[in-house]
Motif scaffolding. Structure first.
Motif, short mmCIF file in Angstrom:
data_model
loop_
_atom_site.label_atom_id
_atom_site.label_comp_id
_atom_site.label_asym_id
_atom_site.label_seq_id
_atom_site.Cartn_x
_atom_site.Cartn_y
_atom_site.Cartn_z
N GLY A 2 0.81 -1.21 0.00
CA GLY A 2 0.00 0.00 0.00
C GLY A 2 0.85 1.26 0.00
O GLY A 2 2.07 1.22 -0.23
N ARG A 3 0.19 2.36 0.29
CA ARG A 3 0.83 3.68 0.29
C ARG A 3 2.03 3.73 1.24
O ARG A 3 2.98 4.48 1.03
CB ARG A 3 -0.20 4.72 0.74
N ALA A 37 -3.94 3.72 -3.89
CA ALA A 37 -3.07 4.81 -3.41
C ALA A 37 -1.64 4.58 -3.90
O ALA A 37 -0.96 5.52 -4.31
CB ALA A 37 -3.13 4.88 -1.89
N VAL A 42 -5.54 -3.81 -7.09
CA VAL A 42 -6.55 -4.75 -6.62
C VAL A 42 -7.69 -3.94 -6.02
O VAL A 42 -7.45 -3.00 -5.26
CB VAL A 42 -5.96 -5.69 -5.54
N GLY A 43 -8.92 -4.29 -6.35
CA GLY A 43 -10.04 -3.59 -5.72
C GLY A 43 -11.20 -3.36 -6.66
O GLY A 43 -11.24 -3.89 -7.76
N GLN A 44 -12.11 -2.56 -6.17
CA GLN A 44 -13.35 -2.29 -6.90
C GLN A 44 -13.10 -1.78 -8.31
O GLN A 44 -13.78 -2.17 -9.25
CB GLN A 44 -14.12 -1.22 -6.12
N THR A 45 -12.09 -0.92 -8.46
CA THR A 45 -11.78 -0.39 -9.79
C THR A 45 -10.49 -1.00 -10.33
O THR A 45 -9.90 -0.47 -11.26
CB THR A 45 -11.69 1.15 -9.75
N GLY A 46 -10.07 -2.11 -9.72
CA GLY A 46 -8.88 -2.81 -10.19
C GLY A 46 -9.22 -4.27 -10.45
O GLY A 46 -10.33 -4.58 -10.89
N SER A 94 -4.53 -0.09 4.38
CA SER A 94 -5.47 0.26 5.46
C SER A 94 -6.70 -0.65 5.46
O SER A 94 -7.28 -0.93 6.49
CB SER A 94 -5.90 1.72 5.35
N GLY A 95 -7.12 -1.11 4.26
CA GLY A 95 -8.32 -1.94 4.18
C GLY A 95 -9.56 -1.12 3.87
O GLY A 95 -10.64 -1.40 4.40
N ALA A 96 -9.40 -0.13 2.98
CA ALA A 96 -10.57 0.67 2.55
C ALA A 96 -11.57 -0.26 1.85
O ALA A 96 -11.17 -1.25 1.23
CB ALA A 96 -10.11 1.76 1.58
N VAL A 147 -0.26 -6.95 7.63
CA VAL A 147 0.77 -6.35 8.48
C VAL A 147 0.57 -4.84 8.40
O VAL A 147 0.60 -4.25 7.32
CB VAL A 147 2.20 -6.72 7.99
N ASP A 193 -0.85 0.11 12.53
CA ASP A 193 -2.00 0.67 13.26
C ASP A 193 -2.95 -0.47 13.63
O ASP A 193 -3.58 -1.08 12.75
CB ASP A 193 -2.71 1.69 12.35
N GLY A 217 2.79 -4.20 13.20
CA GLY A 217 4.24 -4.00 13.12
C GLY A 217 4.61 -3.14 11.95
O GLY A 217 3.76 -2.77 11.12
N ASP A 218 5.90 -2.83 11.88
CA ASP A 218 6.43 -1.98 10.81
C ASP A 218 6.85 -2.89 9.64
O ASP A 218 7.71 -3.75 9.80
CB ASP A 218 7.63 -1.21 11.37
N PHE A 237 8.69 -2.34 7.26
CA PHE A 237 10.11 -2.23 6.88
C PHE A 237 10.99 -3.12 7.77
O PHE A 237 12.15 -3.35 7.45
CB PHE A 237 10.56 -0.77 6.94
#
Ligand code: FAD
Length: 357
Positions: free
Chosen positions: A246-247, A274, A287-291, A305-307, A323, A326, A341-342, A344
């Motif tokens: 992700g971002r 993103a 990946v997603g609604q428009t992917g 994030s899991g939008a 992973v 937050d 976790g991070d 990286f």
């Protein structure tokens, strides 16, 4: 509104009054039917189990690879009784307009009760146009077939499933989500392979002129070129393992962490919108609604994030691992395994500890 009568009955090259027969509009590449289209054959087969008597597969293009793909289609499933090939330079490039006209022509000649294609960019481009030419409403993104008129499809970005009943006239046009219909296994059935016949294209140009008059200018789109990923990894839409970033990856250089992990696990790389919008990776990885809609055995999401629009493309995955640093990230609500976790730190550790595939 009545459509003009286009083809005299004498021009029909095969039966014009088939009841309960399905046409699969298939895509091919390098002499083989693409996996998405084989899933459409599976969907057609399930209609066959609901009273439809036969399944035909339509392939178009030109050159030897078309004929190799026709042989592949003919042996793809015992329920396939006929493969129709439209061998012409007109279908060499994947432009939707001539393909939609071809579907219309083949329907005029064959009188199918159902026409099915996969809900990928090929099917989404052609089938609504074909439906408009045939004056019927398509049912898109079908994930389940209850009977020949009753279908299940997701709504509200996959948050609800809707059962719809088709009450229109023939043909019932469907696009199916290939993740819901497995690619048929090559059977050892002793049944003879399906017959292969040529579509009679003698009326094709005549049809174009009539449709030019009633609807659209066929020259609105023009084929320029096609590129494909020069990547040895599996195709995102059919991969058993998908590793998505992700971002949070921050840039294209860091995204190599995701690529290295995918390589190690023999999986395909995915990305959120993103990440794509930020230019980390090309948009065919979205990946997603428009992917792309994916449903692999294992889906690993790093810094995602899991939008809701992302979940719409991957929530049917068998095992989801997330992973995220937050603990309240919504991706954890759909994850089977979650690690706060991070990324990286986590990805380098995974790369170090996972055995070579
Ligand atoms: P963010 O939402 O910014 O999330 C980044 C996550 O990374 C956060 O949860 C953060 O906690 C975590 N993080 C940050 N640093 C770290 C770190 N070091 N280690 C671990 N975790 C970290 N999105 C899609 O993906 N696909 C679609 O098809 C799609 N279609 C859309 C269609 C429409 C009409 C709209 C309006 C939106 C669409 N979106 C789509 C966008 C979607 O709403 C989200 O904006 C997008 O999915 C967010 O991407 P993301 O999770 O990468 O970024």
């Amino acid at each position: 509104k009545k459509r003009p009568f286009l083809f005299p009955a004498s021009s029909h090259s095969f039966s014009s009054s088939r009841h309960g027969s399905t046409l699969v509009v298939a895509e091919h590449d390098s002499g083989a039917v693409k996996p998405h289209s084989l899933s459409a054959v599976t969907a057609a087969t399930s209609l066959a189990g609901n009273g439809n008597s036969s399944v035909s597969v339509l392939l178009a293009g030109s050159g030897p690879s078309l004929h190799q793909a026709a042989s592949h289609a003919a042996s793809s499933h015992p329920s396939v009784s006929q493969v129709l090939i439209a061998d012409s330079e007109k279908f060499k490039s994947p432009l939707a307009e001539p393909w939609a006209k071809l579907v219309h022509l083949v329907q005029q000649q064959g009188g199918y009760s159902h026409i099915i294609a996969a809900s990928n960019s090929f099917g989404k481009n052609i089938m609504p146009r074909a439906a408009a030419l045939l004056d019927v409403s398509p049912i898109t993104d079908v994930t389940g077939i209850s009977d020949a008129q009753t279908f299940v499809r997701p709504i509200y970005a996959g948050n609800a499933l809707c059962t719809v009943r088709y009450t229109g006239s023939n043909p019932c046009i469907l696009t199916i989500r290939s993740t819901s219909f497995p690619v048929p296994q090559k059977s050892n059935d002793s049944k003879a392979e399906a017959s292969i016949s040529q579509v009679n294209l003698s009326n094709f140009d005549e049809a174009l002129i009539i449709f030019f008059w009633i609807s659209a200018d066929l020259n609105k789109s023009r084929y320029i070129y096609q590129t494909s990923q020069d990547d040895e990894g599996p195709d995102l839409g059919n991969a058993r393992v998908v590793i998505t970033g992700g971002r949070a990856l921050k840039n294209a250089e860091n995204f190599k962490l995701i690529e290295n992990l995918a390589k190690k696990l023999g999986g395909a790389v995915g990305a959120t919108r993103a990440a794509v919008d930020a230019g980390f990776v090309p948009n065919d990885l979205q990946v997603g609604q428009t992917g792309k809609i994916v449903a692999p055995e294992l889906y690993m999401a790093f810094g995602v994030s899991g939008a809701i629009q992302h979940l719409a493309g991957m929530r049917d995955s068998k095992v989801i691992v997330a992973v995220n640093n937050d603990a309240d990230a919504p991706i954890f609500q759909v994850a089977d395994y979650g690690l706060v976790g991070d990324l990286f730190e986590v990805i380098p550790e995974l790369l170090e500890k996972l055995p070579e595939k």
